[in-house]
Design an enzyme around this catalytic site. Structure first.
Site, PDB file in Angstrom:
ATOM      1  N   GLY A  66      -3.401  21.792 -36.220  1.00 15.12           N
ATOM      2  CA  GLY A  66      -3.990  21.505 -37.253  1.00 15.12           C
ATOM      3  C   GLY A  66      -6.371  21.932 -36.730  1.00 15.12           C
ATOM      4  O   GLY A  66      -6.361  22.188 -35.412  1.00 15.12           O
ATOM      5  N   THR A  67      -6.437  20.855 -37.409  1.00 15.63           N
ATOM      6  CA  THR A  67      -7.818  21.004 -36.999  1.00 15.63           C
ATOM      7  C   THR A  67      -8.111  20.775 -35.615  1.00 15.63           C
ATOM      8  O   THR A  67      -9.181  20.877 -34.863  1.00 15.63           O
ATOM      9  CB  THR A  67      -8.874  20.597 -38.313  1.00 15.63           C
ATOM     10  OG1 THR A  67      -8.664  20.940 -39.106  1.00 15.63           O
ATOM     11  CG2 THR A  67     -10.175  20.137 -38.004  1.00 15.63           C
ATOM     12  N   CYS A  68      -7.672  19.304 -35.107  1.00 17.48           N
ATOM     13  CA  CYS A  68      -8.145  18.727 -34.177  1.00 17.48           C
ATOM     14  C   CYS A  68      -7.832  19.708 -32.845  1.00 17.48           C
ATOM     15  O   CYS A  68      -8.340  19.572 -31.698  1.00 17.48           O
ATOM     16  CB  CYS A  68      -7.439  17.768 -34.127  1.00 17.48           C
ATOM     17  SG  CYS A  68      -7.425  16.976 -32.359  1.00 17.48           S
TER      18      CYS A  68
ATOM     19  N   GLY B 228       3.612  24.337 -47.568  1.00 19.20           N
ATOM     20  CA  GLY B 228       4.884  23.180 -48.183  1.00 19.20           C
ATOM     21  C   GLY B 228       3.913  22.812 -49.795  1.00 19.20           C
ATOM     22  O   GLY B 228       2.590  22.515 -49.920  1.00 19.20           O
TER      23      GLY B 228
ATOM     24  N   ASP C 124      -6.037  12.719 -42.642  1.00 20.04           N
ATOM     25  CA  ASP C 124      -7.774  12.973 -43.347  1.00 20.04           C
ATOM     26  C   ASP C 124      -7.644  12.763 -45.113  1.00 20.04           C
ATOM     27  O   ASP C 124      -8.505  12.006 -45.472  1.00 20.04           O
ATOM     28  CB  ASP C 124      -8.411  13.828 -42.971  1.00 20.04           C
ATOM     29  CG  ASP C 124      -8.859  13.886 -41.349  1.00 20.04           C
ATOM     30  OD1 ASP C 124      -8.497  12.516 -40.462  1.00 20.04           O
ATOM     31  OD2 ASP C 124      -9.073  15.221 -40.992  1.00 20.04           O
TER      32      ASP C 124
ATOM     33  N   ALA D 137      -8.335  11.649 -36.386  1.00 19.23           N
ATOM     34  CA  ALA D 137      -7.140  11.598 -34.789  1.00 19.23           C
ATOM     35  C   ALA D 137      -6.156  11.108 -34.665  1.00 19.23           C
ATOM     36  O   ALA D 137      -4.759  10.491 -34.905  1.00 19.23           O
ATOM     37  CB  ALA D 137      -7.515  12.802 -33.921  1.00 19.23           C
TER      38      ALA D 137
ATOM     39  N   HIS E  44     -14.452  -4.620  -8.669  1.00 21.10           N
ATOM     40  CA  HIS E  44     -15.718  -3.831  -8.435  1.00 21.10           C
ATOM     41  C   HIS E  44     -15.756  -2.266  -7.180  1.00 21.10           C
ATOM     42  O   HIS E  44     -14.965  -2.958  -6.184  1.00 21.10           O
ATOM     43  CB  HIS E  44     -16.755  -5.444  -8.061  1.00 21.10           C
ATOM     44  CG  HIS E  44     -17.881  -4.661  -7.338  1.00 21.10           C
ATOM     45  ND1 HIS E  44     -18.945  -4.816  -8.149  1.00 21.10           N
ATOM     46  CD2 HIS E  44     -18.417  -5.120  -5.816  1.00 21.10           C
ATOM     47  CE1 HIS E  44     -20.128  -4.948  -7.467  1.00 21.10           C
ATOM     48  NE2 HIS E  44     -20.199  -5.047  -6.283  1.00 21.10           N
TER      49      HIS E  44
END
Ligand code: NAD
Length: 472
Positions: free
Chosen positions: A42-44, A117, A317, A326, A451
């Site tokens: 997909g987009t991600c 789909g 989304d 995501a 540290h």
């Protein structure tokens, strides 16, 4: 051969969909994953998170080289950017992970089905039909007890504009064959400020136009202020409260007319990026035959991601009221599939979602901003610790920013944590875990942090809630 009846058919293979499918496979459910594109992710994976962060990493390296002298490294004065190599590296990362997804589907016995789909309406005798329109004549009908819709989103456009080689969305900007001389960016959300950061590092003249009064308007106000200060220093121009009036193609580029500060203004630019949010992809997936009534294209769900149509879930989304991230989509997939499988589940808590923006300096935040906490009636106690006072920040040469903790004064409940500065996108994980485990500010104060690390700034920030930070 008897026809397969699936337990789950997932539509859409972005992070929400592929996570749902893998988890379903892990639970031993008969699972199919339907994807219209010729690749999974997909987009991600293809035009979002992954390629963008790859470019941001290049930009970070490039910036380090600019300052090599400060680290006593000489001889890199004549550095040269090979943009094609930058793009190739980005594409290699994407392909590697797309292949990884195919492997994960095989490993978890998820059948991948190529095509578009669409649900066919309510279930008949408990069985839904998902029609898949494949390439050529390869249409199929998948019969399944449950459907998970994860069809994602696409960039919103300014009305009247179409993307092309000068008017860009997140897709076209990733395919640029050269670094633009100038770039106007409309919108100062995550997409806008991340691309501003990348291209400014590569010396593009960048101007952001944001409609609201501050950069990254959803973040804590002090974070927006700090980003504005650093962006100004980096030479990134921006106009806030800006209204884009007209975008016109000219012979040599783009002319943008806008108003800001009550004045009409005009800019000439090589390219323009439209980054004004994303709209859900919920047309053409058969919803009209179901009980689902989209609101501005978004689908309403309950806490288990169930829509109004029994057996049909929505994740990612396309979900109404859920941030378009995501990692949120992925967790929604896990929640939905746990429900389908009758396994233990836990709903999403909107106050425990990390927001991460990979601009430079980075931003990471979780929970309520100071203003929101006050608005909700909390008596607020705030601690803030600057990275200038953190030794590791000096070592890595990144002094900008701070960690701010917003807490409730009576019991020290952590209401929100806001980080801008080095590794903010990683550091925020501690805050999310602390809030998930309902730790108080005092719990953080008694937690030993190694540290010298950037994470120690979290310890100092928690101490500073009570005016007791050691290092300032
Ligand atoms: P966004 O909604 O986060 O930001 C859009 C910005 O555009 C807002 O600040 C808005 O006020 C402004 N805007 C809207 N219309 C405008 C106009 N006409 N003129 C000027 N400004 C205008 O949207 P985005 O940045 O496009 O991102 C889309 C989605 O993708 C968001 O949900 C975002 O969180 C997500 N995303 C996340 C990341 C990340 O997590 N690092 C990265 C990229 C995108």
């Amino acid at each position: 051969m008897p026809e397969t009846i699936y337990d789950v058919v997932v539509v859409g293979s972005g992070p929400a969909g592929y996570t749902a499918a893998i988890r379903a496979g892990q639970y031993g459910l008969r699972t199919a994953l339907v994807e219209k594109d010729s690749y999974l992710g997909g987009t991600c994976l293809h035009v979002g998170c992954i390629p963008t962060k790859a470019l941001l990493f290049n930009a970070e390296l490039w910036d380090h080289l600019k300052n090599a002298g400060e680290f006593g490294i000489e001889g890199v004065g004549s550095r040269k950017l090979n943009w094609q190599a930058v793009q190739e590296r980005k594409s290699k990362i994407v392909s590697k992970h797309a292949k990884g997804l195919e492997f994960l589907m095989r490993k978890n016995k998820v059948e991948t089905v190529s095509g578009r789909g669409r649900v066919s309406g309510p279930a008949q005798n408990g069985i839904h039909v998902v029609g898949v329109e494949g390439v050529g004549n390869s249409n199929r009908q998948l019969r399944t007890a449950n459907v998970v819709l994860a069809t994602g989103s696409e960039a919103r456009m300014i009305p009247g504009l179409e993307p092309d080689e000068r008017v860009l969305t997140n897709i076209e900007i990733l395919e640029l064959t050269a670094v633009p001389k100038s770039l106007v960016i409309v919108g100062a959300g995550a997409v806008g400020v991340e691309f501003a950061s990348i291209f400014r590092s590569f010396d593009t003249e960048v101007t952001i136009l944001e409609m609201l009064p501050r950069l990254v308007p959803l973040e804590d106000e002090e974070v927006s202020k700090e980003l504005a200060r650093v962006y100004r220093k980096r030479g990134i121009n921006f106009h806030l409260g800006a209204r884009v009036e007209k975008v016109e193609r000219t012979k040599s580029g783009i002319a943008v007319a806008f108003s800001a500060d009550g004045k009409a203004q005009k800019l000439e630019t090589d390219k323009i990026l439209i980054a004004v949010g994303r709209k859900p992809n919920t047309e053409g997936i058969g919803l009209e035959k179901t009980r689902i009534q989209p609101e501005r294209g978004f689908l309403k769900t309950n806490e288990w991601m169930q829509t109004a149509e029994p057996g049909v879930y929505a994740i990612g989304d396309i979900v109404l009221g859920s941030p378009q991230l995501a990692h949120v989509g992925a967790m929604e997939g896990i929640v939905a599939v746990a429900k389908v499988a009758g396994r233990p589940e836990k709903p999403i808590n909107l106050q425990r979602i990390p927001n991460v923006t990979f601009c430079h300096p980075e931003i990471g935040s979780v929970g309520l901003t100071e203003a929101k906490a006050r608005e909700q009636g909390y008596t607020v106690k705030v601690g803030k610790f600057p990275f200038t006072a953190n030794s590791r920040a000096s070592i890595v040469g990144e002094h900008e920013g701070f960690i701010k903790i917003v807490s409730e004064s009576a019991y020290g409940e952590i209401l929100g944590v806001h980080i801008i500065g080095p590794q903010a996108t990683e550091l925020i994980a501690e805050a999310v875990t602390a809030m998930e485990l309902e730790a108080t500010v005092e719990d953080l104060m008694w937690t030993i942090h190694a540290h010298p690390t950037l994470a120690e700034a979290m310890l100092d920030a928690s101490n500073s809630v009570y005016g007791m930070a050691i290092n300032v």
